[in-house]
Design a protein around this motif. Structure first.
Motif, short mmCIF file in Angstrom:
data_model
loop_
_atom_site.label_atom_id
_atom_site.label_comp_id
_atom_site.label_asym_id
_atom_site.label_seq_id
_atom_site.Cartn_x
_atom_site.Cartn_y
_atom_site.Cartn_z
N ASN A 1 -13.04 -43.47 -17.10
CA ASN A 1 -11.66 -43.77 -16.58
C ASN A 1 -11.68 -44.45 -15.42
O ASN A 1 -12.72 -44.55 -14.72
CB ASN A 1 -11.21 -42.47 -16.31
N GLU B 1 -2.55 -39.64 -17.96
CA GLU B 1 -3.67 -39.25 -18.56
C GLU B 1 -4.85 -38.94 -17.50
O GLU B 1 -4.70 -39.30 -16.30
CB GLU B 1 -4.28 -40.77 -19.07
N ARG B 2 -5.66 -37.96 -17.80
CA ARG B 2 -6.72 -37.40 -17.06
C ARG B 2 -7.56 -38.92 -16.36
O ARG B 2 -7.68 -39.78 -17.05
CB ARG B 2 -7.66 -36.63 -17.68
N ASN C 1 -2.39 -50.01 -23.02
CA ASN C 1 -3.41 -49.07 -22.54
C ASN C 1 -4.62 -50.14 -22.53
O ASN C 1 -4.97 -50.54 -23.48
CB ASN C 1 -3.57 -47.94 -23.12
N GLY D 1 -8.93 -43.36 -27.89
CA GLY D 1 -8.26 -44.04 -29.16
C GLY D 1 -7.85 -45.50 -29.28
O GLY D 1 -8.29 -46.10 -30.10
N ASN D 2 -7.25 -45.85 -28.26
CA ASN D 2 -6.71 -47.21 -28.17
C ASN D 2 -7.97 -48.28 -28.00
O ASN D 2 -8.13 -49.34 -28.47
CB ASN D 2 -5.78 -47.62 -26.98
N GLY E 1 -3.92 -43.44 -27.23
CA GLY E 1 -4.15 -43.30 -28.75
C GLY E 1 -4.58 -41.82 -29.03
O GLY E 1 -4.07 -41.01 -29.93
N THR E 2 -5.66 -41.10 -28.28
CA THR E 2 -6.00 -39.72 -28.64
C THR E 2 -4.90 -38.95 -28.13
O THR E 2 -4.34 -37.78 -29.10
CB THR E 2 -7.30 -39.30 -27.88
N1 LIG Z 1 -6.05 -43.83 -23.26
C1 LIG Z 1 -7.06 -43.17 -24.32
C2 LIG Z 1 -7.19 -41.63 -23.89
C3 LIG Z 1 -8.26 -41.92 -22.62
C4 LIG Z 1 -8.33 -40.51 -22.37
C5 LIG Z 1 -8.97 -40.07 -20.89
N2 LIG Z 1 -7.96 -40.57 -20.01
C6 LIG Z 1 -9.55 -39.06 -21.02
O1 LIG Z 1 -9.94 -38.50 -19.56
O2 LIG Z 1 -9.87 -38.10 -21.96
C7 LIG Z 1 -6.62 -43.13 -25.66
O3 LIG Z 1 -5.97 -43.98 -26.11
O4 LIG Z 1 -7.04 -42.33 -26.39
#
Ligand SMILES: N[C@H](CCC[C@H](N)C(=O)O)C(=O)O
Length: 270
Positions: A57, A207-208, A6, A67-68, A217-218
């Motif tokens: 994004n 992912e959004r 990511n 999170g990542n 990560g989240t």
């Molecule tokens: N890749 C990210 C999440 C991004 C989330 C993003 N796409 C959103 O719109 O919340 C992570 O590691 O948490």
């Protein structure tokens, strides 16, 4: 930098203001004509923490957290590998980061992501609903797979489907249908998870604002919380994504702890 594939451009904006326009972000994120990334990250000064992390994004939209990227920012702030805890604030809430080990281009970080949001208002949803078993009809799909997902907020919204065989899921077709479903007024990140055993989950993510990514990560945190809420796992598991595994613990104090790798790909000036 990246966390399990990511990938991000991380800008240290503590000395100079950095406020890119959405179309500039979209141009930079383009993997053919631009630099290419899933999210653009800015590190800013924070009034009461070690830093503030801002997230956009690939589609140019600003979002709450990532999170990542928190692991990457923690590593960058603490790359001399001193073993200290950093407080990194985000629009999705404050987090605590420990860089467990670091060398010139890799590291491992553990992030206390804070408490998950489980109420329909936390996600948010457009109507009151039991977030542990959403009644969600998705486009032409009406199979049991597409009913009763679990909604969890990790500062950003997640919708987690549990499936029998993740190889049969068209993540792009289904994820893109759900991302902007009217039940989610702020859109949503969509996870598809197969329980391998009580400590192990295989997950893929749409992912959004970014589409299919190698890892989220989240999303891994939301998946573990969702699985534990459904009694499919305990409160700790390894979540295996296309880009690799993250270890997630939903601790007794209700905080979710995510541990995983960090990788630096290159450094430069934007
Ligand atoms: N890749 C990210 C999440 C991004 C989330 C993003 N796409 C959103 O719109 O919340 C992570 O590691 O948490």
């Amino acid at each position: 930098m990246n966390g399990l594939g990511n990938d991000f451009i991380v800008v240290d904006a503590r000395e100079t203001a950095f406020q890119p326009a959405p179309d500039q972000i979209r141009a930079w994120s383009n993997r053919v004509s631009g630099i290419g990334f899933d999210q653009l990250i800015a590190i800013e000064d924070s009034r009461d923490g070690d830093a503030f992390m801002r997230v956009w994004n690939a589609d140019g939209g600003g979002v709450e957290t990532c999170g990542n990227a928190l692991r990457c920012v923690a590593w960058y702030l603490n790359r001399d590998a001193s073993d200290k805890t950093l407080k990194i604030d985000t629009l999705g809430g404050a987090t605590k980061a420990r860089v467990l080990r670091a060398d010139a281009t890799t590291g491992t970080a553990s992030i206390d992501m804070g408490k998950p949001g489980l109420d329909w208002r936390d996600i948010p949803l457009s109507e009151e609903m039991n977030t542990a078993k959403l009644e969600l009809k998705v486009g032409p799909y009406d199979a049991p797979l597409y009913h009763t997902p679990v909604a969890v907020s990790m500062g950003n919204p997640h919708c987690v489907f549990f499936v029998d065989d993740i190889a049969t899921v068209d993540v792009k077709a289904t994820g893109s249908l759900i991302e902007h479903h009217p039940l989610f007024p702020e859109s949503v990140n969509v996870e598809f998870a197969q329980i391998l055993d009580k400590d192990t989950i295989r997950m893929r993510v749409w992912e959004r604002g970014a589409g299919i990514t190698q890892a989220c990560g989240t999303g891994a945190c939301a998946t573990l919380v969702a699985a534990a809420r459904r009694g499919l796992t305990g409160r700790a598991a390894t979540v295996h994504m296309d880009g690799g595994p993250l270890h997630i613990v939903w601790a007794e104090n209700d905080h979710v702890i995510m541990t995983g790798p960090v990788e630096v790909e290159f450094e430069g000036t934007l």
